[in-house]
Design a protein around this motif. Structure first.
Motif, PDB file in Angstrom:
ATOM      1  N   TYR A 139       0.831  -1.201   0.000  1.00 24.89           N
ATOM      2  CA  TYR A 139       0.000   0.000   0.000  1.00 24.89           C
ATOM      3  C   TYR A 139       0.870   1.257   0.000  1.00 24.89           C
ATOM      4  O   TYR A 139       0.727   2.146  -0.835  1.00 24.89           O
ATOM      5  CB  TYR A 139      -0.928   0.006   1.213  1.00 24.89           C
ATOM      6  CG  TYR A 139      -1.849   1.207   1.263  1.00 24.89           C
ATOM      7  CD1 TYR A 139      -3.136   1.149   0.755  1.00 24.89           C
ATOM      8  CD2 TYR A 139      -1.420   2.406   1.811  1.00 24.89           C
ATOM      9  CE1 TYR A 139      -3.973   2.249   0.776  1.00 24.89           C
ATOM     10  CE2 TYR A 139      -2.242   3.525   1.835  1.00 24.89           C
ATOM     11  CZ  TYR A 139      -3.514   3.438   1.325  1.00 24.89           C
ATOM     12  OH  TYR A 139      -4.330   4.538   1.346  1.00 24.89           O
ATOM     13  N   GLY A 140       1.781   1.296   0.946  1.00 25.68           N
ATOM     14  CA  GLY A 140       2.652   2.467   1.073  1.00 25.68           C
ATOM     15  C   GLY A 140       3.533   2.650  -0.144  1.00 25.68           C
ATOM     16  O   GLY A 140       3.725   3.762  -0.639  1.00 25.68           O
ATOM     17  N   ILE A 141       4.064   1.544  -0.644  1.00 20.20           N
ATOM     18  CA  ILE A 141       4.943   1.629  -1.812  1.00 20.20           C
ATOM     19  C   ILE A 141       4.171   2.137  -3.018  1.00 20.20           C
ATOM     20  O   ILE A 141       4.620   3.023  -3.735  1.00 20.20           O
ATOM     21  CB  ILE A 141       5.584   0.251  -2.087  1.00 20.20           C
ATOM     22  CG1 ILE A 141       6.637  -0.007  -1.011  1.00 20.20           C
ATOM     23  CG2 ILE A 141       6.189   0.196  -3.479  1.00 20.20           C
ATOM     24  CD1 ILE A 141       7.492  -1.211  -1.234  1.00 20.20           C
ATOM     25  N   GLU A 142       2.958   1.615  -3.193  1.00 18.07           N
ATOM     26  CA  GLU A 142       2.176   2.015  -4.368  1.00 18.07           C
ATOM     27  C   GLU A 142       1.738   3.469  -4.275  1.00 18.07           C
ATOM     28  O   GLU A 142       1.702   4.184  -5.270  1.00 18.07           O
ATOM     29  CB  GLU A 142       0.956   1.102  -4.548  1.00 18.07           C
ATOM     30  CG  GLU A 142       1.313  -0.319  -4.964  1.00 18.07           C
ATOM     31  CD  GLU A 142       2.065  -0.377  -6.297  1.00 18.07           C
ATOM     32  OE1 GLU A 142       1.787   0.440  -7.185  1.00 18.07           O
ATOM     33  OE2 GLU A 142       2.963  -1.239  -6.417  1.00 18.07           O
ATOM     34  N   ASP A 143       1.388   3.921  -3.072  1.00 20.11           N
ATOM     35  CA  ASP A 143       0.998   5.329  -2.943  1.00 20.11           C
ATOM     36  C   ASP A 143       2.188   6.240  -3.219  1.00 20.11           C
ATOM     37  O   ASP A 143       2.072   7.242  -3.914  1.00 20.11           O
ATOM     38  CB  ASP A 143       0.436   5.621  -1.559  1.00 20.11           C
ATOM     39  CG  ASP A 143       0.206   7.120  -1.369  1.00 20.11           C
ATOM     40  OD1 ASP A 143      -0.568   7.683  -2.168  1.00 20.11           O
ATOM     41  OD2 ASP A 143       0.820   7.714  -0.466  1.00 20.11           O
ATOM     42  N   THR A 144       3.337   5.857  -2.680  1.00 21.14           N
ATOM     43  CA  THR A 144       4.536   6.665  -2.895  1.00 21.14           C
ATOM     44  C   THR A 144       4.867   6.711  -4.383  1.00 21.14           C
ATOM     45  O   THR A 144       5.188   7.751  -4.941  1.00 21.14           O
ATOM     46  CB  THR A 144       5.714   6.065  -2.118  1.00 21.14           C
ATOM     47  OG1 THR A 144       5.314   5.912  -0.759  1.00 21.14           O
ATOM     48  CG2 THR A 144       6.921   6.959  -2.165  1.00 21.14           C
ATOM     49  N   ARG A 145       4.731   5.552  -5.013  1.00 21.66           N
ATOM     50  CA  ARG A 145       5.017   5.479  -6.441  1.00 21.66           C
ATOM     51  C   ARG A 145       4.089   6.406  -7.216  1.00 21.66           C
ATOM     52  O   ARG A 145       4.506   7.155  -8.097  1.00 21.66           O
ATOM     53  CB  ARG A 145       4.834   4.037  -6.910  1.00 21.66           C
ATOM     54  CG  ARG A 145       5.058   3.857  -8.372  1.00 21.66           C
ATOM     55  CD  ARG A 145       5.250   2.391  -8.718  1.00 21.66           C
ATOM     56  NE  ARG A 145       5.631   2.283 -10.110  1.00 21.66           N
ATOM     57  CZ  ARG A 145       4.795   1.897 -11.067  1.00 21.66           C
ATOM     58  NH1 ARG A 145       3.569   1.570 -10.768  1.00 21.66           N
ATOM     59  NH2 ARG A 145       5.200   1.842 -12.309  1.00 21.66           N
ATOM     60  N   ARG A 146       2.833   6.360  -6.837  1.00 16.46           N
ATOM     61  CA  ARG A 146       1.849   7.187  -7.520  1.00 16.46           C
ATOM     62  C   ARG A 146       2.177   8.672  -7.326  1.00 16.46           C
ATOM     63  O   ARG A 146       2.136   9.461  -8.265  1.00 16.46           O
ATOM     64  CB  ARG A 146       0.462   6.838  -6.958  1.00 16.46           C
ATOM     65  CG  ARG A 146      -0.702   7.616  -7.506  1.00 16.46           C
ATOM     66  CD  ARG A 146      -0.912   7.454  -8.982  1.00 16.46           C
ATOM     67  NE  ARG A 146      -1.134   6.097  -9.405  1.00 16.46           N
ATOM     68  CZ  ARG A 146      -1.892   5.770 -10.462  1.00 16.46           C
ATOM     69  NH1 ARG A 146      -2.506   6.701 -11.149  1.00 16.46           N
ATOM     70  NH2 ARG A 146      -2.015   4.513 -10.823  1.00 16.46           N
ATOM     71  N   ALA A 147       2.542   9.030  -6.099  1.00 14.18           N
ATOM     72  CA  ALA A 147       2.883  10.436  -5.831  1.00 14.18           C
ATOM     73  C   ALA A 147       4.082  10.864  -6.677  1.00 14.18           C
ATOM     74  O   ALA A 147       4.139  11.990  -7.182  1.00 14.18           O
ATOM     75  CB  ALA A 147       3.184  10.632  -4.349  1.00 14.18           C
ATOM     76  N   LEU A 148       5.022   9.942  -6.862  1.00 15.33           N
ATOM     77  CA  LEU A 148       6.204  10.258  -7.671  1.00 15.33           C
ATOM     78  C   LEU A 148       5.827  10.410  -9.138  1.00 15.33           C
ATOM     79  O   LEU A 148       6.349  11.277  -9.842  1.00 15.33           O
ATOM     80  CB  LEU A 148       7.261   9.164  -7.510  1.00 15.33           C
ATOM     81  CG  LEU A 148       7.972   9.169  -6.156  1.00 15.33           C
ATOM     82  CD1 LEU A 148       8.758   7.889  -5.955  1.00 15.33           C
ATOM     83  CD2 LEU A 148       8.880  10.372  -6.025  1.00 15.33           C
ATOM     84  N   ILE A 149       4.898   9.565  -9.576  1.00 14.33           N
ATOM     85  CA  ILE A 149       4.436   9.689 -10.970  1.00 14.33           C
ATOM     86  C   ILE A 149       3.784  11.048 -11.172  1.00 14.33           C
ATOM     87  O   ILE A 149       4.045  11.755 -12.140  1.00 14.33           O
ATOM     88  CB  ILE A 149       3.449   8.547 -11.318  1.00 14.33           C
ATOM     89  CG1 ILE A 149       4.196   7.219 -11.347  1.00 14.33           C
ATOM     90  CG2 ILE A 149       2.757   8.805 -12.642  1.00 14.33           C
ATOM     91  CD1 ILE A 149       3.312   5.995 -11.497  1.00 14.33           C
ATOM     92  N   GLU A 150       2.950  11.438 -10.200  1.00 16.45           N
ATOM     93  CA  GLU A 150       2.296  12.748 -10.294  1.00 16.45           C
ATOM     94  C   GLU A 150       3.345  13.858 -10.364  1.00 16.45           C
ATOM     95  O   GLU A 150       3.234  14.792 -11.154  1.00 16.45           O
ATOM     96  CB  GLU A 150       1.416  13.010  -9.070  1.00 16.45           C
ATOM     97  CG  GLU A 150       0.187  12.143  -8.987  1.00 16.45           C
ATOM     98  CD  GLU A 150      -0.386  12.124  -7.573  1.00 16.45           C
ATOM     99  OE1 GLU A 150      -0.166  13.087  -6.816  1.00 16.45           O
ATOM    100  OE2 GLU A 150      -1.024  11.121  -7.202  1.00 16.45           O
ATOM    101  N   ALA A 151       4.368  13.721  -9.521  1.00 16.32           N
ATOM    102  CA  ALA A 151       5.408  14.756  -9.476  1.00 16.32           C
ATOM    103  C   ALA A 151       6.113  14.842 -10.821  1.00 16.32           C
ATOM    104  O   ALA A 151       6.309  15.917 -11.373  1.00 16.32           O
ATOM    105  CB  ALA A 151       6.412  14.446  -8.373  1.00 16.32           C
ATOM    106  N   ARG A 152       6.465  13.669 -11.359  1.00 18.98           N
ATOM    107  CA  ARG A 152       7.176  13.650 -12.627  1.00 18.98           C
ATOM    108  C   ARG A 152       6.330  14.246 -13.731  1.00 18.98           C
ATOM    109  O   ARG A 152       6.803  14.969 -14.582  1.00 18.98           O
ATOM    110  CB  ARG A 152       7.564  12.204 -12.972  1.00 18.98           C
ATOM    111  CG  ARG A 152       9.067  12.042 -13.107  1.00 18.98           C
ATOM    112  CD  ARG A 152       9.429  10.616 -13.352  1.00 18.98           C
ATOM    113  NE  ARG A 152       9.896   9.985 -12.139  1.00 18.98           N
ATOM    114  CZ  ARG A 152       9.410   8.863 -11.639  1.00 18.98           C
ATOM    115  NH1 ARG A 152       8.416   8.238 -12.244  1.00 18.98           N
ATOM    116  NH2 ARG A 152       9.909   8.351 -10.548  1.00 18.98           N
ATOM    117  N   ARG A 153       5.035  13.924 -13.667  1.00 20.03           N
ATOM    118  CA  ARG A 153       4.128  14.445 -14.677  1.00 20.03           C
ATOM    119  C   ARG A 153       4.079  15.967 -14.644  1.00 20.03           C
ATOM    120  O   ARG A 153       3.868  16.608 -15.653  1.00 20.03           O
ATOM    121  CB  ARG A 153       2.718  13.892 -14.429  1.00 20.03           C
ATOM    122  CG  ARG A 153       2.146  13.220 -15.648  1.00 20.03           C
ATOM    123  CD  ARG A 153       0.747  12.776 -15.356  1.00 20.03           C
ATOM    124  NE  ARG A 153       0.675  11.335 -15.268  1.00 20.03           N
ATOM    125  CZ  ARG A 153      -0.231  10.680 -14.571  1.00 20.03           C
ATOM    126  NH1 ARG A 153      -1.115  11.332 -13.835  1.00 20.03           N
ATOM    127  NH2 ARG A 153      -0.251   9.380 -14.582  1.00 20.03           N
TER     128      ARG A 153
END
Lengths: 701, 268
Positions: free
Chosen positions: A638-652
């Motif tokens: 859960y934590g890894i996937e949320d962090t990943r998603r936040a990073l994707i948003e940031a990169r976007r």
């Protein structure tokens, strides 16, 4: 498929999970019920009990007792929601409300049914509050309550609307109800009432019923689209038609020039003759007392602010043209008839008989005063200096962060961020309440010690960093540029004479290698950094700051730590605009381990800050000691996937995230989070201070 | 590079412009006194149209330069080109306007590089000269030459604010959205839409302007209203016209879009 466990084994397991040995809990009944279940459901339920018990044993016990029946009643995801709901109650309000929530699983199941077709305030709050902001020009808050009413600042609405068959229709119902409450404020429903010291309840009730008719007619004129939806809703809900005497009154109240005052007059005439018709579905109610309190406070505050604001307008004008005498300038107002305006006229503020140049926030203030009073009283037009009013009236009170966490108003003033739930594959809306807090500066010998310890290194770092600073360079022999490269031209001409082809690289161009970089360092302040990791982090930051000062890049430093979604904290160590000095150093020294490593919110919040800064390259560097982890469900995937998603948003959004970690297992999960090239693992904590600067240098050149 | 022909920059037909105050007189007075003018105001509120109108009124060619990050001094003043083995100098738009007595309008001036902005300083004070370093010459401005710049104080970031040394050379005219009656008039005039609907569009614009600072950087400009009105006049359903011409132009944020669309669907 797991085989069902025997009763004795279940009992034993429950005894252990629920610490029965030290309590009066009896696991016989729950164990027997669980033993009846098929294998997979047993396993599922026991894992839930285990997870809940890890938060609080008594809650786990209650889940064990109610779980079998609850499971039979609910779909798996509803069951999960019920558990989370209870845990949320525990987080926010404590044990007793959480126990109650577990006990009331039947109600919860029913509500979930309603939720499926209904609309949740929580889900639509963002859209609705902006919708209202657009309508009114005065920010209106939304809050959930049992009744529908407004105190003229907050609209109180039930958390769930589910009278209509589909979520979309229920949303429209929300919207129309919001608009009705807004209309009360906009069209001055409260104003005539506030002039009566204590209106009798019958009159109030009758007035309210009549006033709703007037407001609906108003809505019909100003927002015909919305009114059509309101009528649609009524049709579906099969609301009865108005009784005959009311219909006649409704026609009367629909006249464009009817004001709230006229409604009150009408109510007085009809008092005793007419009783309000039975309330419609989800009726809007009138809470005059709430309005009275809220309005009185606001009026006082806004009067002060308005007069002070007018004064600063004068001062501003004075600054621009010092020749004029401010004392001789005079504010006045002009009223012009306007049938659309609530009182039938619009008010304009004049300065020496010319429209006054009021800044945006003063205009908003003026709108708000007009909403309350219908006009700008003459007394308001006398400018006053800030010293002439109680200073607390002039600013919003900031609550102390610690108080905010302690109380039930934990979301007040917090930034709310979504969180990605990989299992549900959607965001949990406004899930994390994020607050920026201060690090208490510590003036000890840490800074001096570190500077001494790394004395030689700092010198070296400064040098390498200085070398990264580019100056403007003149590029020669360019195909495009500002000036002719005479050397190249001479050569080319002689080439041409000799019969060679002439090159087109004949120009010079000034290359401006401005380092236009903004970096935020996001420092892990979770409890696990306690000890030498924390020391290494602080040392690294200090060295980095020393080196960065010679480079001139814009940088900010924040620490992060989380304790459930309700308490996500970012500790401010250095803002972008803050100079690096004694205070920042003391804050670095004051960095202390806090709670857990919730990462998504920190990435989202800092991305927002980064985006607001003006730079060509934006970098977010995380300094961490381990994988995302928090004690609610923010662990593992859960934590890894949320962090990943936040990073994707940031990169976007154009930010380059990078992670520096000392977690040896990081190679397992960091590529998944940051991508293969955007992280470094530092094997030995002691080398962290050396590595961080080095990595930074590589990253930005 | 294409050579400018200044006559192409003359405006022969009167552009439609509705004054909101005494800006025309002010601009004319400034022009007669050879004072440079700064137009402030939100995007799409009519600054560029005003310039066109004034150029028409004063019968001067208007050269508009939209400023951006990479606009160099050479882009304004001029540069060497190489043609057939020879170098030749070509005047930039500013130099042309200076020579021919045109009006040079630098739109969104803060977007230009700081070193570029300095080029206009000697033109914007009583010297009224343009030094061209590369040619080693100093051009005196034609008496009819004027310089005007625009910027949007609300929208630009603090970092990009105009330098004091630049702004203090200018007469400043503040522009804002016209009041509702006038704005309706403009929308009707520009789109041919019936007055009732145009009035509602203006109301809708007001609502989006209420959202400025609460998720929207700017409210709907008069220009966007005219776009929507044109769609509506062509028979597009008003709600779709508002979505396509206004909401989508204002924001990409899905939640904000939803809110703005709810506003338009409530109004029509």
């Amino acid at each position: 498929m797991p085989a069902p466990r025997p009763l004795a084994e279940i009992r034993h397991l429950l005894d252990e999970l629920l610490e029965v040995e030290f309590s009066f809990r009896d696991t016989a009944a729950p164990a027997a019920a669980i033993a009846e279940l098929p294998g997979p459901r047993q396993a599922q339920l026991i894992s839930w009990i285990q997870r809940v018990a890890s938060t609080h044993v008594e809650l786990g016990y209650q889940v064990a007792c109610q779980g079998v029946e609850a499971q039979a009643l609910m779909e798996p995801d509803t069951f999960e929601a019920w558990i989370f709901h209870s845990m949320d109650r525990y987080d926010a309000e404590g044990l007793r409300p959480a126990l109650l929530a577990i006990e009331q699983y039947r109600q919860f199941a029913e509500q979930q049914q309603a939720r499926r077709r209904g609309a949740l305030l929580l889900d639509h709050e963002g859209v609705l509050s902006r919708f209202l902001q657009g309508l009114s020009g005065r920010p209106l808050k939304l809050a959930s309550a049992d009744r529908i009413y407004t105190d003229s600042e907050t609209l109180y609405l039930p958390p769930l609307f589910s009278l209509l068959p589909s979520p979309a229709q229920n949303f429209q119902h929300y919207k129309a109800t919001c608009a009705l409450l807004w209309a009360q404020i906009q069209f001055g429903s409260f104003r005539p009432l506030l002039e009566i010291p204590s209106p009798e309840p019958d009159l109030l009730q009758l007035y309210h019923a009549l006033e709703m008719l007037r407001l609906e007619a108003r809505l019909k004129r100003t927002l015909p689209g919305l009114y059509r939806e309101l009528e649609q809703t009524r049709l579906i809900l099969q609301e009865p038609d108005l009784p005959a005497p009311w219909q006649a009154l409704s026609v009367k109240l629909s006249a464009p020039d009817m004001r709230a005052r006229d409604t009150l007059e009408l109510a007085r005439q009809q008092l005793g003759r007419l009783t309000p018709y039975p309330p419609r579905h989800l009726p809007v109610t009138l809470d005059l007392e709430a309005v009275r309190i809220c309005m009185a406070a606001r009026i006082e505050k806004e009067r002060a602010r308005f007069k002070v604001a007018l004064n600063s307008v004068l001062e501003e004008l004075q600054r621009n043209s010092p020749a004029e005498q401010p004392q001789q300038r005079r504010f006045s107002k002009r009223q012009q008839p306007d049938t659309d305006a609530p009182e039938g006229f619009t008010t304009e503020i004049l300065l020496d008989d010319m429209p006054a140049p009021l800044p945006d926030q003063v205009q908003a203030l003026q709108r708000s005063i007009l909403l309350d009073l219908g006009e700008i009283p003459d007394e308001y037009l006398q400018p006053a200096g800030p010293g002439e009013y109680d200073a607390t009236l002039l600013q919003d009170q900031n609550r102390d962060a610690d108080d905010v966490w302690r109380g039930s108003y934990h979301e007040e003033g917090a930034h709310l961020y979504d969180e990605w739930d990989f299992q549900r594959r959607h965001y949990r809306k406004q899930w994390c309440a994020v607050r920026e807090r201060e690090v208490t500066p510590r003036h000890d010998d840490f800074v001096a010690r570190t500077l001494e310890k790394y004395h030689g290194l700092i010198k070296h770092l400064r040098k390498t960093f200085e070398a990264m600073r580019h100056e403007n360079r003149l590029l020669k022999r360019q195909p495009q540029g500002d000036d002719v490269d005479i050397d190249a031209l001479v050569e080319a001409l002689s080439d041409a004479h000799l019969g060679f082809e002439m090159t087109d690289r004949l120009l010079t161009r000034m290359q401006r290698d401005e380092r236009d970089i903004a970096v935020i360092f996001m420092v892990d302040m979770s409890g696990s950094t306690k000890g030498w990791i924390n020391d290494a982090e602080r040392e690294s930051l200090l060295l980095l700051c020393e080196a960065l000062e010679s480079l001139g890049d814009r940088y900010a430093i924040y620490g992060f730590s989380g304790m459930t979604r309700k308490r996500c904290e970012l500790f401010h160590i250095k803002y972008f605009e803050e100079p690096y000095g004694e205070l920042v150093r003391a804050r670095i020294s004051g960095i202390e381990p806090q709670d857990y490593t919730r990462m998504g919110f920190a990435i989202r919040h800092l991305s927002k800050i980064l985006q607001a800064t003006d730079a060509k390259t934006r970098i977010l560097i995380t300094l961490s000691d381990g994988k995302p982890d928090d004690y609610d469900s923010y662990r593992g995937q859960y934590g890894i996937e949320d962090t990943r998603r936040a990073l994707i948003e940031a990169r976007r959004s154009g930010i380059h995230p990078y992670c520096i970690t000392i977690d040896e297992e990081a190679r397992d999960y960091l590529p998944h989070l940051y991508g293969p090239a955007a992280y470094s693992v530092v094997d030995d904590v002691r080398t962290l201070p050396l590595k961080v600067s080095d990595i930074y240098r590589r990253l930005t050149t | 590079m294409r050579t400018f022909k200044l006559d192409e920059y003359r405006i022969d037909d009167e552009p439609y412009y509705q004054p909101t105050g005494d800006e025309i007189e002010l601009f004319e007075a400034a022009y007669r006194n050879q004072l440079p003018v700064l137009l402030k105001g939100p995007t799409g509120c009519g600054k560029t149209r005003f310039m066109e109108y004034m150029a028409w009124r004063l019968k001067r060619p208007l050269i508009t330069v939209s400023c951006h990050d990479d606009l160099t001094a050479s882009d304004l003043v001029g540069r060497y080109l190489i043609k057939g083995g020879e170098t030749s100098w070509i005047d930039g738009p500013l130099t042309q306007a200076v020579k021919a007595g045109g009006i040079c309008y630098l739109d969104e001036i803060v977007e230009a590089r700081k070193d570029t902005m300095v080029v206009i300083h000697p033109l914007a004070d009583d010297r009224r000269v343009l030094p061209i370093e590369k040619l080693g010459t100093l051009i005196e401005a034609d008496p009819e030459f004027a310089i005007a710049i625009s910027y949007n104080p609300g929208y630009q970031s603090v970092l990009k604010d105009l330098k004091q040394s630049t702004r203090q050379r200018f007469i400043a005219l503040e522009f804002d959205y016209p009041d509702a009656t006038l704005e309706t008039e403009i929308v009707v005039r520009e789109s041919g839409l019936e007055r009732e609907l145009a009035g509602r569009l203006v109301k809708f614009a007001g609502m989006t302007r209420n959202l400025k600072g609460s998720g929207l950087e700017e409210g709907a400009s008069t220009r966007l209203l005219v776009h929507a009105a044109k769609l509506m006049a062509a028979g597009v359903n008003p709600v779709s016209a508002c979505q396509g011409a206004i909401a989508q132009a204002l924001t990409d944020d899905p939640e904000m879009l939803a809110s703005v669309n709810e506003l338009s669907s409530s109004l029509f």
